[in-house]
Design a protein around this motif. Structure first.
Motif, PDB file in Angstrom:
ATOM      1  N   GLN A  31      25.467  47.807  51.462  1.00 32.01           N
ATOM      2  CA  GLN A  31      23.808  48.271  51.361  1.00 32.01           C
ATOM      3  C   GLN A  31      22.850  47.678  53.083  1.00 32.01           C
ATOM      4  O   GLN A  31      21.599  48.184  52.205  1.00 32.01           O
ATOM      5  CB  GLN A  31      23.816  47.506  49.802  1.00 32.01           C
ATOM      6  N   ILE A  32      23.455  47.312  53.355  1.00 32.60           N
ATOM      7  CA  ILE A  32      22.381  47.215  54.685  1.00 32.60           C
ATOM      8  C   ILE A  32      22.880  47.792  55.671  1.00 32.60           C
ATOM      9  O   ILE A  32      23.435  48.395  56.160  1.00 32.60           O
ATOM     10  CB  ILE A  32      22.403  45.902  54.911  1.00 32.60           C
ATOM     11  N   ALA A  33      21.604  48.108  56.749  1.00 37.13           N
ATOM     12  CA  ALA A  33      21.960  48.234  58.175  1.00 37.13           C
ATOM     13  C   ALA A  33      20.540  47.679  58.875  1.00 37.13           C
ATOM     14  O   ALA A  33      19.829  46.467  58.112  1.00 37.13           O
ATOM     15  CB  ALA A  33      21.097  49.777  58.504  1.00 37.13           C
ATOM     16  N   ILE A  34      21.192  46.868  59.956  1.00 39.75           N
ATOM     17  CA  ILE A  34      20.889  45.451  60.645  1.00 39.75           C
ATOM     18  C   ILE A  34      20.595  46.288  62.424  1.00 39.75           C
ATOM     19  O   ILE A  34      20.980  47.124  63.091  1.00 39.75           O
ATOM     20  CB  ILE A  34      22.074  44.615  61.291  1.00 39.75           C
ATOM     21  N   GLU A  35      19.145  45.691  62.322  1.00 39.66           N
ATOM     22  CA  GLU A  35      18.821  46.367  63.593  1.00 39.66           C
ATOM     23  C   GLU A  35      18.113  44.841  64.583  1.00 39.66           C
ATOM     24  O   GLU A  35      17.594  43.571  63.970  1.00 39.66           O
ATOM     25  CB  GLU A  35      17.544  47.467  64.474  1.00 39.66           C
ATOM     26  N   LEU A  36      18.774  44.540  66.072  1.00 42.62           N
ATOM     27  CA  LEU A  36      18.694  43.337  66.367  1.00 42.62           C
ATOM     28  C   LEU A  36      18.337  43.415  68.104  1.00 42.62           C
ATOM     29  O   LEU A  36      18.287  44.809  68.723  1.00 42.62           O
ATOM     30  CB  LEU A  36      20.393  42.733  66.865  1.00 42.62           C
ATOM     31  N   ASN A  37      17.052  42.696  67.998  1.00 42.13           N
ATOM     32  CA  ASN A  37      16.485  43.542  68.997  1.00 42.13           C
ATOM     33  C   ASN A  37      16.162  44.716  69.493  1.00 42.13           C
ATOM     34  O   ASN A  37      16.303  45.790  70.378  1.00 42.13           O
ATOM     35  CB  ASN A  37      17.158  42.687  70.001  1.00 42.13           C
ATOM     36  N   GLN A  38      15.999  45.321  68.384  1.00 39.30           N
ATOM     37  CA  GLN A  38      15.350  47.053  67.884  1.00 39.30           C
ATOM     38  C   GLN A  38      16.503  47.820  69.042  1.00 39.30           C
ATOM     39  O   GLN A  38      16.423  48.879  68.666  1.00 39.30           O
ATOM     40  CB  GLN A  38      13.812  47.724  69.241  1.00 39.30           C
ATOM     41  N   LYS A  39      17.841  47.549  68.510  1.00 34.04           N
ATOM     42  CA  LYS A  39      18.885  48.247  68.836  1.00 34.04           C
ATOM     43  C   LYS A  39      19.477  48.034  67.197  1.00 34.04           C
ATOM     44  O   LYS A  39      19.924  47.461  66.540  1.00 34.04           O
ATOM     45  CB  LYS A  39      19.514  48.262  70.211  1.00 34.04           C
ATOM     46  N   VAL A  40      19.418  49.719  66.827  1.00 37.04           N
ATOM     47  CA  VAL A  40      20.948  49.473  65.525  1.00 37.04           C
ATOM     48  C   VAL A  40      22.124  48.593  65.855  1.00 37.04           C
ATOM     49  O   VAL A  40      22.928  49.215  67.192  1.00 37.04           O
ATOM     50  CB  VAL A  40      20.352  51.163  65.177  1.00 37.04           C
ATOM     51  N   VAL A  41      22.685  47.830  64.785  1.00 37.32           N
ATOM     52  CA  VAL A  41      23.972  47.683  65.470  1.00 37.32           C
ATOM     53  C   VAL A  41      24.916  48.393  64.317  1.00 37.32           C
ATOM     54  O   VAL A  41      24.723  48.012  62.860  1.00 37.32           O
ATOM     55  CB  VAL A  41      24.152  45.888  65.285  1.00 37.32           C
ATOM     56  N   ARG A  42      26.304  48.947  64.809  1.00 39.80           N
ATOM     57  CA  ARG A  42      27.044  49.700  63.730  1.00 39.80           C
ATOM     58  C   ARG A  42      27.749  47.693  62.537  1.00 39.80           C
ATOM     59  O   ARG A  42      28.013  47.046  63.787  1.00 39.80           O
ATOM     60  CB  ARG A  42      28.055  49.919  64.156  1.00 39.80           C
TER      61      ARG A  42
END
Length: 68
Positions: A31-42
């Motif tokens: 149910q979530i999406a993660i962005e790490l240091n302004q880059k989306v992580v699969r």
């Protein structure tokens, strides 16, 4: 070590992966999406990526719903 989650400082353990962070925060991965240091992580990469001090994480929740 300190990171930022959605703009808020947070103290976490060393060698914590993104997948572990999702567990610690009691979130449902599907149910979530993660962005790490302004880059989306699969999602497939969450186990491989270890957090570093000062990382900036944005977590977006998917919300269902709509018109009847």
């Amino acid at each position: 070590m300190q990171i930022q989650i959605n703009g808020e400082p947070r103290e976490v353990e060393q060698n914590l992966s993104l997948a572990n962070l999702v567990e610690v925060l009691n979130l449902k991965a599907e149910q979530i999406a993660i962005e790490l240091n302004q880059k989306v992580v699969r999602r497939a990469q969450w186990n491989e990526i270890l957090l570093q001090a000062s990382d900036q994480i944005e977590i977006v929740h998917f919300v269902g719903g709509g018109c009847e």
